[in-house]
Design a protein around this motif. Structure first.
Motif, PDB file in Angstrom:
ATOM      1  N   GLU A  72      -0.851  62.055  32.816  1.00 23.68           N
ATOM      2  CA  GLU A  72      -1.000  63.153  31.837  1.00 23.68           C
ATOM      3  C   GLU A  72      -2.407  64.175  32.930  1.00 23.68           C
ATOM      4  O   GLU A  72      -2.129  65.317  33.672  1.00 23.68           O
ATOM      5  N   LEU A  73      -3.911  63.160  32.340  1.00 22.65           N
ATOM      6  CA  LEU A  73      -5.001  63.675  33.145  1.00 22.65           C
ATOM      7  C   LEU A  73      -4.554  64.249  34.251  1.00 22.65           C
ATOM      8  O   LEU A  73      -5.205  65.187  35.441  1.00 22.65           O
ATOM      9  N   TYR A  74      -4.581  62.607  34.598  1.00 24.43           N
ATOM     10  CA  TYR A  74      -4.622  63.178  36.635  1.00 24.43           C
ATOM     11  C   TYR A  74      -3.476  64.571  37.248  1.00 24.43           C
ATOM     12  O   TYR A  74      -3.685  65.106  38.665  1.00 24.43           O
ATOM     13  N   LYS A  75      -2.816  64.033  36.549  1.00 22.89           N
ATOM     14  CA  LYS A  75      -1.093  65.015  37.155  1.00 22.89           C
ATOM     15  C   LYS A  75      -1.764  66.012  36.731  1.00 22.89           C
ATOM     16  O   LYS A  75      -1.282  67.246  38.161  1.00 22.89           O
ATOM     17  N   ALA A  76      -2.521  66.869  35.768  1.00 25.17           N
ATOM     18  CA  ALA A  76      -3.297  67.669  35.574  1.00 25.17           C
ATOM     19  C   ALA A  76      -3.847  68.543  36.869  1.00 25.17           C
ATOM     20  O   ALA A  76      -3.727  69.424  37.147  1.00 25.17           O
ATOM     21  N   ARG A  77      -4.443  67.803  37.514  1.00 26.14           N
ATOM     22  CA  ARG A  77      -5.953  67.857  38.190  1.00 26.14           C
ATOM     23  C   ARG A  77      -5.277  67.940  39.068  1.00 26.14           C
ATOM     24  O   ARG A  77      -5.588  68.827  39.650  1.00 26.14           O
ATOM     25  N   ARG A  78      -4.060  67.100  39.777  1.00 25.79           N
ATOM     26  CA  ARG A  78      -3.802  67.763  41.212  1.00 25.79           C
ATOM     27  C   ARG A  78      -2.530  68.545  41.058  1.00 25.79           C
ATOM     28  O   ARG A  78      -2.644  69.502  42.269  1.00 25.79           O
ATOM     29  N   LYS A  79      -1.756  68.288  40.174  1.00 21.70           N
ATOM     30  CA  LYS A  79      -1.272  69.589  39.664  1.00 21.70           C
ATOM     31  C   LYS A  79      -2.625  71.107  39.965  1.00 21.70           C
ATOM     32  O   LYS A  79      -1.993  71.948  41.282  1.00 21.70           O
ATOM     33  N   ASP A 127     -13.807  55.660  45.127  1.00 18.86           N
ATOM     34  CA  ASP A 127     -14.576  56.966  45.413  1.00 18.86           C
ATOM     35  C   ASP A 127     -14.408  57.869  44.582  1.00 18.86           C
ATOM     36  O   ASP A 127     -13.519  57.803  44.049  1.00 18.86           O
ATOM     37  N   SER A 128     -14.658  59.084  43.799  1.00 14.83           N
ATOM     38  CA  SER A 128     -15.592  59.325  42.593  1.00 14.83           C
ATOM     39  C   SER A 128     -14.014  60.558  42.727  1.00 14.83           C
ATOM     40  O   SER A 128     -13.379  61.181  41.788  1.00 14.83           O
ATOM     41  N   ASP A 129     -13.945  61.583  44.200  1.00 15.47           N
ATOM     42  CA  ASP A 129     -13.263  62.689  43.943  1.00 15.47           C
ATOM     43  C   ASP A 129     -11.638  61.903  43.900  1.00 15.47           C
ATOM     44  O   ASP A 129     -10.297  62.023  43.170  1.00 15.47           O
ATOM     45  N   PHE A 130     -11.018  60.352  44.631  1.00 10.65           N
ATOM     46  CA  PHE A 130     -10.293  59.684  45.214  1.00 10.65           C
ATOM     47  C   PHE A 130      -9.488  59.045  43.536  1.00 10.65           C
ATOM     48  O   PHE A 130      -9.089  59.800  42.670  1.00 10.65           O
ATOM     49  N   TYR A 131     -11.050  58.753  42.481  1.00 12.11           N
ATOM     50  CA  TYR A 131     -10.165  58.929  41.295  1.00 12.11           C
ATOM     51  C   TYR A 131     -10.163  59.835  40.381  1.00 12.11           C
ATOM     52  O   TYR A 131      -9.295  59.449  39.421  1.00 12.11           O
ATOM     53  N   TYR A 132     -10.830  60.620  40.702  1.00 13.34           N
ATOM     54  CA  TYR A 132     -10.270  61.903  39.626  1.00 13.34           C
ATOM     55  C   TYR A 132      -9.335  62.286  39.965  1.00 13.34           C
ATOM     56  O   TYR A 132      -8.554  63.352  38.683  1.00 13.34           O
ATOM     57  N   LEU A 133      -8.136  62.263  41.126  1.00  9.69           N
ATOM     58  CA  LEU A 133      -7.274  62.796  40.748  1.00  9.69           C
ATOM     59  C   LEU A 133      -5.801  61.759  41.036  1.00  9.69           C
ATOM     60  O   LEU A 133      -5.009  62.555  40.677  1.00  9.69           O
ATOM     61  N   THR A 134      -6.917  60.356  41.225  1.00  9.32           N
ATOM     62  CA  THR A 134      -5.365  59.548  40.341  1.00  9.32           C
ATOM     63  C   THR A 134      -5.647  58.929  39.217  1.00  9.32           C
ATOM     64  O   THR A 134      -4.579  57.596  39.224  1.00  9.32           O
ATOM     65  N   GLY A 135      -6.788  58.335  38.639  1.00  5.61           N
ATOM     66  CA  GLY A 135      -7.355  57.108  38.096  1.00  5.61           C
ATOM     67  C   GLY A 135      -6.786  56.076  38.184  1.00  5.61           C
ATOM     68  O   GLY A 135      -7.219  54.790  38.331  1.00  5.61           O
ATOM     69  N   PHE A 136      -7.018  55.917  40.102  1.00  5.07           N
ATOM     70  CA  PHE A 136      -6.528  54.400  40.325  1.00  5.07           C
ATOM     71  C   PHE A 136      -7.505  53.681  40.602  1.00  5.07           C
ATOM     72  O   PHE A 136      -8.743  54.328  41.618  1.00  5.07           O
ATOM     73  N   GLU A 137      -7.663  52.424  41.014  1.00  7.48           N
ATOM     74  CA  GLU A 137      -9.124  51.446  41.250  1.00  7.48           C
ATOM     75  C   GLU A 137      -8.777  51.099  42.533  1.00  7.48           C
ATOM     76  O   GLU A 137      -9.967  50.053  42.607  1.00  7.48           O
TER      77      GLU A 137
END
Ligand code: CA
Length: 462
Positions: free
Chosen positions: A25-32, A65-75
């Motif tokens: 949800e956290l990452y979803k909200a950031r992408r939104k 990558d920090s931006d990518f992680y911030y938006l996805t939480g995917f490592e």
């Protein structure tokens, strides 16, 4: 409520904020939020960090990558996130979506060697993305994605003349030349403003990273002694990091003793520390992808001599003034201005600078001894992104003045030899709040009295 009940509730609150890291949800909200700001005719593309080869068959430890992680939480590596506010048609699902994650397919054979892969099928439920497709399908989607857009937001690093463009960058170049005319810009314009203000999950992770780093500083103070090598102190510190679940350091640990205390980003850490040396210890544990950044400077033998005491006191006064200036609405540069004034006043007091305070500030004479900035944001990156606008609540910045008098600097500026090879930096992590600055790194002793007291104890780690 009993004391133990209260602690239990506090623990649950803390634990739920840590555990929230795994919620999509956290990452979803950031992408939104980013999709809402991006503009209908623009597209943003974020790529996972590449795997970097170290030597032979060995890769560097992977870090997303920090931006990518911030938006996805995917490592995982080899993944691309596409955000398109106007929507893009996904044939496989017969629908328009605003976000697609391209990622590696599952591969049982490779997974035996390299470990678990999330895979396309599970990406939607685990990461909460609207659509997930195999990474090799990205090229098929590029033409439609780029058609009739105004701006493509993508991080592009400068490419050397002989360096081949990546496949995607080459396509983007050709698309701009032959097909569609669109601008290419850095997504930091949107993302930096989001990332510079921390939410409660981020603050909990940062606090954990900071607490681990403070514990390492305390242990280092107890362990330090003349004859010890810088790398042995580093070992004590990084043992505490790992023991507490820190995945890695946020940056290479700086353990600079004696003459090395005057080298700002020294990190070879090979010197044997001598009686009478100061040692600058600039370290940060990374925890849940967030990094602390805390510096302490201590006398190797546990007692500050008079010259060390004088320099340390000036830096501490400068830091206190800098921290006090870290208020909501103040300029990002306010802590630096406050700290510079105290450094100049102090250096005049002990006779290293001559003349009056204003002239020295105006002419920048102090830069021979204090040559770096005083603050940066911390977060997913140790020098975290920032708009450098006025300070806002829930930003976390460092305040880290220093004075460095190498022998060469001392000779050049006529500084008495008792001050040579003294480098002092004191750095704390400060949360900006409506109620004023809050020092998150209080757990590491900072005053001369506190440091000498702790250094009189010994460490169990050898
Ligand atoms: Ca630092």
């Amino acid at each position: 409520m009993g004391k133990s009940t209260r602690w239990f509730i506090l623990f649950c609150l803390w634990f739920s904020s840590i555990a929230a890291q795994d919620s999509p949800e956290l990452y979803k909200a950031r992408r939104k939020a980013l999709l809402n700001n991006l503009g209908k005719k623009n597209v943003a593309i974020f790529k996972a960090a590449p795997v970097a080869r170290r030597n032979g068959d060995v890769d560097y430890e992977y870090r997303q990558d920090s931006d990518f992680y911030y938006l996805t939480g995917f490592e995982e590596p080899e993944a691309i996130l596409v955000l398109s506010p106007r929507g893009i048609y996904v044939r496989d699902e017969s629908k328009f979506v605003k976000e697609i994650l391209f990622l590696r397919k599952r591969d049982p054979r490779m997974e035996v060697w390299e470990g678990y892969r999330l895979g396309v099928e599970r990406a939607k439920s685990v990461l909460g993305v609207q659509a997930a497709l195999p990474i090799d399908r990205f090229d098929d989607y590029l033409p439609a994605l780029l058609q009739n857009i105004d701006t493509l937001y993508i991080k592009t690093k400068p490419v050397g003349l002989d360096e081949p463009l990546s496949k995607e960058m080459d396509f983007i170049r050709r698309a701009r030349e032959r097909l569609y005319d669109f601008a290419v810009a850095h997504p930091g314009k949107f993302l930096n403003r989001m990332r510079e203000v921390k939410d409660s999950t981020e603050l909990a992770l940062l606090q954990k990273a900071i607490d681990i780093t403070c514990e390492a500083h305390r242990e280092a103070m107890k362990a330090a002694r003349p004859g010890m090598y810088e790398y042995q102190l580093e070992a004590v510190i990084e043992y505490i990091f790992k023991k507490n679940g820190s995945e890695r350091t946020g940056f290479p640990s700086i353990i600079g003793s004696g003459p090395n205390s005057c080298i700002l980003h020294y990190n070879t850490n090979r010197r044997q520390m001598q009686d009478g040396d100061m040692v600058v210890i600039d370290i940060g544990a990374e925890y849940g992808m967030y990094t602390a950044d805390i510096t302490r400077t201590i006398p190797v033998n546990g007692k500050f001599n008079d010259a060390q005491r004088e320099i340390y006191t000036i830096v501490l006064e400068a830091q206190n003034a800098g921290i006090a200036a870290a208020k909501v609405g103040a300029s990002f540069w306010a802590p630096a201005q406050a700290a510079v004034r105290k450094v100049v006043e102090g250096l005049i007091r002990i006779g290293i600078l001559k003349g009056d305070v204003e002239t020295n500030i105006r002419n920048g004479t102090y830069r021979a001894f204090f040559m770096h900035g005083t603050s940066h944001h911390i977060g997913l990156d140790v020098h975290d992104v920032s708009s450098r606008g006025p300070l806002k609540a829930n930003q976390v910045i460092t305040v880290e003045p220093g004075i460095y008098i190498s022998e060469a600097t001392g000779r050049k500026h006529g500084v008495p030899p008792k001050y040579w090879n003294i480098g002092v930096r004191i750095e704390d992590d400060i949360l900006i709040t409506e109620e004023g600055p809050k020092i998150l790194s209080k757990g590491a002793p900072r005053t001369i009295e506190e440091i000498e007291k702790l250094m009189s104890k010994s460490s169990n780690i050898h």
